[in-house]
Write a protein that holds these residues in place. Structure first.
Motif, mmCIF file in Angstrom:
data_model
loop_
_atom_site.group_PDB
_atom_site.id
_atom_site.type_symbol
_atom_site.label_atom_id
_atom_site.label_comp_id
_atom_site.label_asym_id
_atom_site.label_seq_id
_atom_site.Cartn_x
_atom_site.Cartn_y
_atom_site.Cartn_z
ATOM 1 N N CYS A 66 0.875 -1.353 0.057
ATOM 2 C CA CYS A 66 -0.015 -0.127 0.078
ATOM 3 C C CYS A 66 0.944 1.177 0.072
ATOM 4 N N GLU A 67 0.218 2.392 -0.585
ATOM 5 C CA GLU A 67 0.850 3.677 -0.299
ATOM 6 C C GLU A 67 0.050 4.293 0.881
ATOM 7 N N VAL A 68 1.184 4.848 1.805
ATOM 8 C CA VAL A 68 1.007 5.140 3.132
ATOM 9 C C VAL A 68 1.218 6.450 3.476
ATOM 10 N N ILE A 69 0.254 7.515 3.935
ATOM 11 C CA ILE A 69 0.869 8.548 4.720
ATOM 12 C C ILE A 69 0.358 8.380 6.121
ATOM 13 N N ALA A 70 1.688 8.579 7.039
ATOM 14 C CA ALA A 70 1.400 8.280 8.415
ATOM 15 C C ALA A 70 1.664 9.555 9.394
ATOM 16 N N PHE A 71 0.668 9.743 10.191
ATOM 17 C CA PHE A 71 0.676 10.968 10.812
ATOM 18 C C PHE A 71 1.112 10.788 12.305
ATOM 19 N N GLU A 72 2.161 11.211 12.856
ATOM 20 C CA GLU A 72 2.634 11.021 14.213
ATOM 21 C C GLU A 72 2.891 12.477 14.905
ATOM 22 N N PRO A 73 2.468 12.860 16.001
ATOM 23 C CA PRO A 73 2.868 14.310 16.706
ATOM 24 C C PRO A 73 4.116 13.959 17.455
ATOM 25 N N ASN A 74 4.354 12.949 18.225
ATOM 26 C CA ASN A 74 5.439 12.792 18.886
ATOM 27 C C ASN A 74 6.871 12.820 18.386
ATOM 28 N N PRO A 75 7.608 13.904 18.644
ATOM 29 C CA PRO A 75 8.890 13.629 17.904
ATOM 30 C C PRO A 75 9.709 12.730 17.993
ATOM 31 N N ASP A 76 9.671 12.126 19.433
ATOM 32 C CA ASP A 76 10.608 10.920 19.540
ATOM 33 C C ASP A 76 10.073 9.718 18.851
ATOM 34 N N ALA A 77 8.846 9.587 18.831
ATOM 35 C CA ALA A 77 8.170 8.373 18.170
ATOM 36 C C ALA A 77 8.446 8.768 16.531
ATOM 37 N N PHE A 78 8.355 10.028 16.073
ATOM 38 C CA PHE A 78 8.558 10.191 14.715
ATOM 39 C C PHE A 78 9.933 10.094 14.300
ATOM 40 N N ALA A 79 10.931 10.161 15.007
ATOM 41 C CA ALA A 79 12.181 9.997 14.773
ATOM 42 C C ALA A 79 12.447 8.241 14.546
ATOM 43 N N CYS A 80 11.694 7.437 15.427
ATOM 44 C CA CYS A 80 11.656 6.206 15.260
ATOM 45 C C CYS A 80 11.150 5.645 13.852
ATOM 46 N N LEU A 81 9.794 6.239 13.798
ATOM 47 C CA LEU A 81 9.145 5.803 12.487
ATOM 48 C C LEU A 81 10.010 5.967 11.273
ATOM 49 N N GLU A 82 10.706 7.260 11.273
ATOM 50 C CA GLU A 82 11.758 7.587 10.085
ATOM 51 C C GLU A 82 12.627 6.317 10.229
ATOM 52 N N HIS A 83 13.166 5.939 11.135
ATOM 53 C CA HIS A 83 14.235 4.725 10.966
ATOM 54 C C HIS A 83 13.696 3.517 10.674
ATOM 55 N N ASN A 84 12.394 3.295 11.207
ATOM 56 C CA ASN A 84 11.890 2.047 11.104
ATOM 57 C C ASN A 84 11.397 1.754 9.651
ATOM 58 N N CYS A 85 11.136 2.862 9.104
ATOM 59 C CA CYS A 85 10.506 2.757 7.653
ATOM 60 C C CYS A 85 11.208 3.380 6.662
ATOM 61 N N ALA A 86 12.500 3.499 6.896
ATOM 62 C CA ALA A 86 13.307 4.117 5.764
ATOM 63 C C ALA A 86 13.427 3.430 4.482
ATOM 64 N N GLY A 87 13.380 3.962 3.537
ATOM 65 C CA GLY A 87 13.426 3.498 2.154
ATOM 66 C C GLY A 87 12.254 2.574 1.630
ATOM 67 N N THR A 88 11.095 3.092 2.341
ATOM 68 C CA THR A 88 9.865 2.368 1.846
ATOM 69 C C THR A 88 9.049 3.248 1.160
ATOM 70 N N GLY A 89 9.195 4.541 0.927
ATOM 71 C CA GLY A 89 8.371 5.385 0.178
ATOM 72 C C GLY A 89 7.241 5.970 1.113
ATOM 73 N N LEU A 90 7.346 5.555 2.318
ATOM 74 C CA LEU A 90 6.241 6.150 3.312
ATOM 75 C C LEU A 90 6.345 7.780 3.138
#
Length: 221
Positions: A66-90
């Motif tokens: 799927c193509e996904v748009i992800a919303f996350e307001p917590n800056p710490d969690a957002f940094a983890c999201l960037e790492h965990n989904c790097a290179g996926t096109g998220l």
């Protein structure tokens, strides 16, 4: 941000981190299975993940193609999201979801997934109806009591696209925002959606559960 030996980024040493250390990023296999079922059954191609946290269920949508748009307001969690989904096109948006565009505060919990917005602050709040989403097949909302507000902020998008929705119902979190599960049920009924509690051990009187919401025209016996 802490990087576990298995490469998963987490926000600390809470039980959430312990689950990821044991089972990997996608540690909630029950809910992951529901999402995979929805993607296959309804031909889902585009998703909005409201309350993506560190990407535990975002990754499920991505892995399903799927193509996904992800919303996350917590800056710490957002940094983890960037790492965990790097290179996926998220597509990632550091924002909460609500009824209108404004800013709010953020109360951070030791359990990052239980952090919640409210009060004064500089955390951005977005309303889905103000964004150029295009097609929307699936909407997940796990946003610590802001679910009713986010539905109101996505009313036009939902009426137009008629997405399948997976919504967390947390009575305590909703009450913190002046809302109730009954308000969400009424909102869905008014728009001709049916919903099912996905946890077999829960009822509508339970303190916390998730509902799978399907527009009536997509219901198959």
């Amino acid at each position: 941000m802490t990087i576990l030996p298995n490469g998963v980024a987490v926000t600390g040493t809470t039980h959430h981190a312990q689950w990821c250390a044991t089972h990997g990023l996608v540690h909630d296999e029950f809910t992951a299975g529901v999402i995979r079922y929805v993607v296959e059954k309804y031909g889902v191609k585009t998703c909005v993940d409201g309350g993506a946290n560190i990407g535990t269920l975002t990754k499920v949508m991505l892995d399903a193609g799927c193509e996904v748009i992800a919303f996350e307001p917590n800056p710490d969690a957002f940094a983890c999201l960037e790492h965990n989904c790097a290179g996926t096109g998220l597509v990632m948006v550091m924002s909460a979801l609500g009824e209108s565009e404004h800013t709010t505060g953020l109360t951070v919990s030791d359990n990052a997934g239980a952090s919640f917005c409210g009060g004064a602050g500089d955390i951005r709040v977005a309303a889905l109806d103000t964004l150029d989403l295009g097609r929307l097949d699936f909407l997940k909302l796990d946003i610590e009591g802001w679910e009713f507000a986010a539905l109101n902020g996505a009313d036009k998008s939902i009426r137009f696209n008629r997405p399948i929705m997976l919504i967390e119902i947390n009575r305590c979190a909703l009450a913190r925002q002046g809302h109730t599960p009954e308000m969400i049920a009424g909102w869905l009924n008014a728009r001709d959606y049916t919903f099912t509690i996905i946890q077999p051990e829960c009822t509508f009187e339970s303190e916390q559960f998730d509902i799978l919401c399907v527009p009536s025209e997509k219901v198959v016996d």
